[in-house]
Design an enzyme around this catalytic site. Sequence first.
Site, mmCIF file in Angstrom:
data_model
loop_
_atom_site.group_PDB
_atom_site.id
_atom_site.type_symbol
_atom_site.label_atom_id
_atom_site.label_comp_id
_atom_site.label_asym_id
_atom_site.label_seq_id
_atom_site.Cartn_x
_atom_site.Cartn_y
_atom_site.Cartn_z
ATOM 1 C CE LYS A 178 40.451 92.622 22.868
ATOM 2 N NZ LYS A 178 39.981 92.353 24.196
ATOM 3 C CG ASP A 210 42.462 96.125 22.898
ATOM 4 O OD1 ASP A 210 43.322 95.773 23.723
ATOM 5 O OD2 ASP A 210 41.241 96.132 23.134
HETATM 6 O O1 C5P Z 1 43.032 102.168 25.502
HETATM 7 P P1 C5P Z 1 41.601 101.803 25.568
HETATM 8 O O2 C5P Z 1 40.714 102.689 24.728
HETATM 9 O O3 C5P Z 1 41.349 100.362 25.326
HETATM 10 O O4 C5P Z 1 41.154 102.058 27.073
HETATM 11 C C1 C5P Z 1 39.823 102.265 27.462
HETATM 12 C C2 C5P Z 1 39.779 102.464 28.969
HETATM 13 O O5 C5P Z 1 40.052 101.217 29.612
HETATM 14 C C3 C5P Z 1 40.812 103.406 29.544
HETATM 15 O O6 C5P Z 1 40.358 104.736 29.527
HETATM 16 C C4 C5P Z 1 40.984 102.890 30.975
HETATM 17 O O7 C5P Z 1 39.930 103.326 31.778
HETATM 18 C C5 C5P Z 1 40.828 101.395 30.799
HETATM 19 N N1 C5P Z 1 42.129 100.712 30.621
HETATM 20 C C6 C5P Z 1 42.984 100.609 31.707
HETATM 21 N N2 C5P Z 1 44.186 99.981 31.544
HETATM 22 C C7 C5P Z 1 44.546 99.451 30.352
HETATM 23 C C8 C5P Z 1 43.684 99.539 29.239
HETATM 24 C C9 C5P Z 1 42.473 100.193 29.408
HETATM 25 O O8 C5P Z 1 42.673 101.078 32.803
HETATM 26 N N3 C5P Z 1 45.713 98.846 30.243
#
Ligand code: C5P
Length: 312
Positions: A18, A145
Site C-alpha cells: 500500500k 493496516d
Molecule cells: O498497528 P501497527 O502494527 O501498524 O502499529 C505499529 C505501531 O505504530 C504502534 O505500536 C504505534 O506505536 C504506532 N501507531 C500509532 N497509531 C496508529 C497506528 C500505529 O501510534 N494509528
Amino acid sequence: MTSVLESPAPVTVRAPAKVNLELFVGPLRDDGFHALSTVYQAVGLHDDVTAALTDDWGCSVRGRDADKVPTDESNLALRAALALSEHTGGQEPVHLSIHKEIPVAGGMAGGSADAAAALVACDALWGTDVPKDELEGIAAGIGSDVPFLLHGGTAVGSGRGEVVTAVLAKGRYHWVFVPSLASGLSTPRVYAAFDERTAGTTLEEPQPSAALMSALRSGDASALAPVLDNDLQADAIGLQPAIGEVIESAMGFGALAAIVSGSGPTVAILADGAEGAIDLAVALTACGVAGDVLRATGPVQGAHILPTVRQL
Ligand code: C5P
C-alpha cells in the site's frame, strides 16, 4: 492417517503493498494508538503466501529482504494464522511459505500484506469460511493496516487505520518507489517523533480531505499530485534526512509528486504515465540518489487466492 488425495491442496494467496495518498494523524488515544484518517491505495507489488497442512506451525521466507523477516511467532503471517485458528476453535497446524516482493520495514505494509494473505489462505485451506467482517476483526488485531490489505483498491482508513471504507476512485496511477535507504524506520519511533514535535498543540480529530476525494473522482494524476499529504513526513525526514534528498531529486527529474509512504522510509513518487515512471526510475538510479527503485501501478485488488495446479 490422511492420504495425499484426502488432504487439501496448499493454497497460495497474493497480497499487495500500500501507499498512503494522505495520512492525517490526530490525538494519541488511550490504547496507545493515534487517531488516523488515511487514504490507502493498494499497488502492484506483491507478496505471495502459501499455506500447507503440516505437523508443526512454522513459516519460511524467500525473495526480497528475506533475511530481515523473522520466522518465529513474531512473524505477522504466522500470528494471523494462529489467531484465525484460535478464533475458529483450533485447526490443524500449517506451514506458511512467504515469497516477498514488498520491501521490508519500508512503510508499504509488507508484513501486514503477509498477514492478510495468511488469513485468506488459511481460511480456504481449513474450509473455515469465516464471514468477511469477522476476518477483518482478526486482521485489525494483527495490525492497523491489515484490514485494508484484505480490501485493496483505494479506501479511507479511520479509527487507528483499521476501519476501512471504499472510496470512489477513477484512473490508474503510475508509481515509482525508492525503498533502499540504509535501514528501515520503526513505525513507533516515527510516531514518537511526531508526538514530540506536536507536544503542547491541540490535535483535531482527523478527517479525509475533500480535495483528495475530488482528485480521485477525476482520475487525473496531475490533479492528485498537489493534494498528496502525510503528517509523518517531516518526522521521517527528521530521523532520516536522505529521504528529503530523494524527494527533492524526484521533483527535479519531473515527478508529479514525491511523498513519504506511511511512516517511511520508502518514498512514493507519482509519475506522469508509464513512460514517465520509467524515465524517473532510470534518472534516480543513474544519478546515484537511489540504489534500488521499484515501479508499480495502483489501485489493485486486495488479498486473493491464486489458482494452483495440484501436484500429485
Ligand atoms: O498497528 P501497527 O502494527 O501498524 O502499529 C505499529 C505501531 O505504530 C504502534 O505500536 C504505534 O506505536 C504506532 N501507531 C500509532 N497509531 C496508529 C497506528 C500505529 O501510534 N494509528
